[in-house]
Design a protein around this motif. Structure first.
Motif, mmCIF file in Angstrom:
data_model
loop_
_atom_site.group_PDB
_atom_site.id
_atom_site.type_symbol
_atom_site.label_atom_id
_atom_site.label_comp_id
_atom_site.label_asym_id
_atom_site.label_seq_id
_atom_site.Cartn_x
_atom_site.Cartn_y
_atom_site.Cartn_z
ATOM 1 N N TRP A 362 0.845 -1.191 0.000
ATOM 2 C CA TRP A 362 0.000 0.000 0.000
ATOM 3 C C TRP A 362 0.878 1.237 0.000
ATOM 4 N N ASP A 367 -2.185 6.229 -3.006
ATOM 5 C CA ASP A 367 -3.521 5.639 -3.088
ATOM 6 C C ASP A 367 -4.257 5.793 -1.767
ATOM 7 N N TYR A 372 -7.128 1.452 -2.697
ATOM 8 C CA TYR A 372 -6.242 0.319 -2.445
ATOM 9 C C TYR A 372 -7.052 -0.970 -2.271
#
Length: 462
Positions: A362, A367, A372
């Motif tokens: 992640w 994001d 995600y």
């Protein structure tokens, strides 16, 4: 128009019943802690498809050109996935001036020359060409295509057979798996909120603790179906029962992966939005510790609460990710020393994801959590391995920093990850001034020692 309505109704009646049966099966199996092994067979089938697709690419491009298309990944790693010797030797070069600071004899064997600066210049140029820190905060490169569109190479259109594979995979992931996973996620959140609320209403007792453990494993195991999680747990005799459990950090899914096999209390940053739903639900049933990263005073309160938690034999083991940020599944970066100052037993855990089925990293700077989760739910699956390492304690003559580095080295070694000395905080902030001053002072010290030795030689000559 009537014909279209009839066809839509027929398609609805054909699709929905199997869909409901599949969903009910998932719920029942998750509640019993059982599995039919369908995820494992699904992953094995995907591996055969990937191998077939890779053979087509090799036949079309050749191995050398294919490796070039994917960048320098194959050049920077060996067959075991470890960093090449060139990168390691450069790391030693960076640290060499610091390692020589107690070796005055070596420093005094020659006078200062302009060439003494070349080590620093070379290190700086190599760091610019191949930045080993920044690349840890981007998606891991693959050595073969996994039929996902998250690549700059348009491999899906170079062969009719590959195009068919890609289209079928697209339909499978977006038209079948994605709706099913969204439904499982929605139901799982509702079930978790309801179950934790019920557990939270009970008075403190051993029954509440046992019920919380059962509910926690059930809820996380149910939620794992939303990602088609396939996890292999190794050395379960070392599973944490109390104290502190520390692990490398790739994604918020790390919590889900570990909580499917054991119950933990958690400590971490308080989030808003989607993650706050889980944090509030979990806090109702057990003694989790959430803090605000921006509040400096809160850190002292967290340390105090953490120490009280560890000293209480009735509390669950507490799960901590000492890196403080997500790293891209290739390395382990500096552990914060605060966790290792508390005392007690440390249970190290190594987590390694298989990027062929979906990139679990992640990038929180790029994001959002919702985007995600969408990426994870449109991937093939989340496949990983978890190793429970033997518990470790701090030695009498060992500082908290040395203890943290020793634990980190064990995790990196077991997970096949690169052990780096850099702070993961570099993901969001510039290097500390102390680091720059450390090298400046060391270089100045070298010059001073060399000049003193030169003056002594001149006096003896006179």
């Amino acid at each position: 128009m009537a014909l279209l309505d009839a066809m839509a109704t027929l398609a609805f009646t054909m699709i929905i019943p199997p869909f409901i049966i599949l969903l009910v099966t998932v719920v029942v199996l998750a509640s019993l802690g059982k599995s039919l092994g369908l995820r494992q067979k699904y992953v094995q089938f995907l591996l055969k498809v990937f191998e077939d697709g890779n053979r087509i690419l090799v036949k079309k491009f050749g191995r050398q050109r294919l490796a070039k298309e994917y960048g320098r990944h194959s050049e920077d790693t060996d067959d075991d996935g470890q960093e090449s010797t060139e990168v390691i030797s450069r790391d030693k070069l960076v640290l060499r001036p610091l390692l020589d600071k107690d070796n005055n004899e070596r420093l005094g064997t020659h006078e200062f020359e302009l060439g003494d600066c070349l080590d620093y210049i070379r290190t700086g140029m190599e760091a610019i060409v191949d930045d080993e820190v920044t690349k840890r905060f981007s998606a891991e490169e693959l050595t073969s295509w996994n039929f996902l569109t998250r690549t700059n190479c348009q491999y899906e259109f170079i062969s009719i057979r590959l195009t068919i594979f890609w289209v079928v995979g697209f339909i499978l992931r977006y038209c079948l798996l994605l709706p099913l996973r969204i439904l499982i996620l929605t139901i799982g959140i509702v079930v978790m909120v309801a179950c934790t609320y019920f557990v939270g209403c009970l008075p403190e007792s051993k029954m509440k603790k046992r019920l919380n453990s059962c509910v926690s494993v059930f809820c996380f195991d149910f939620l794992s179906g939303a990602l088609s999680l396939v996890c292999t747990y190794h050395n379960k005799e070392n599973i944490p029962r109390r104290g502190i459990c520390v692990a490398n950090h790739t994604t918020p899914i790390d919590v889900l992966v570990l909580a499917c096999d054991n119950t933990y209390d958690m400590v971490g940053q308080r989030h808003g939005g989607f993650l706050s739903i889980f944090q509030r639900a979990l806090s109702r049933a057990s003694a989790h510790i959430w803090f605000e990263r921006s509040e400096a005073k809160d850190r002292f309160a967290v340390a105090r609460r953490l120490r009280e938690h560890v000293e209480d034999p009735d509390k669950l083991p507490i799960l901590i990710f000492p890196e403080g940020t997500c790293i891209n599944n290739t390395s382990v970066m500096q552990f914060k020393k605060g966790t290792f100052e508390v005392g007690g037993i440390i249970y190290p855990v190594a987590i390694k994801y298989d990027p062929r089925f979906g990139d679990a990293f992640w990038n929180s700077s790029k994001d959002s959590m919702v985007s995600y989760i969408y990426m994870m739910m449109t991937s093939w699956a989340i496949v990983c391995d978890v190793w429970y390492l033997p518990p470790m304690t701090k030695r009498e003559d060992e500082s908290s920093i040395d203890f943290a580095n020793r634990v980190k080295a064990n995790i990196a070694r077991q997970g096949g990850l690169v052990d780096l000395v850099w702070d993961g905080g570099l993901k969001r902030s510039a290097p500390k001034k102390e680091w720059k001053q450390q090298y400046q002072q060391e270089f100045s010290r070298r010059l001073k020692v060399q000049n003193v030795n030169s003056e002594k030689k001149e006096e003896k000559t006179e």
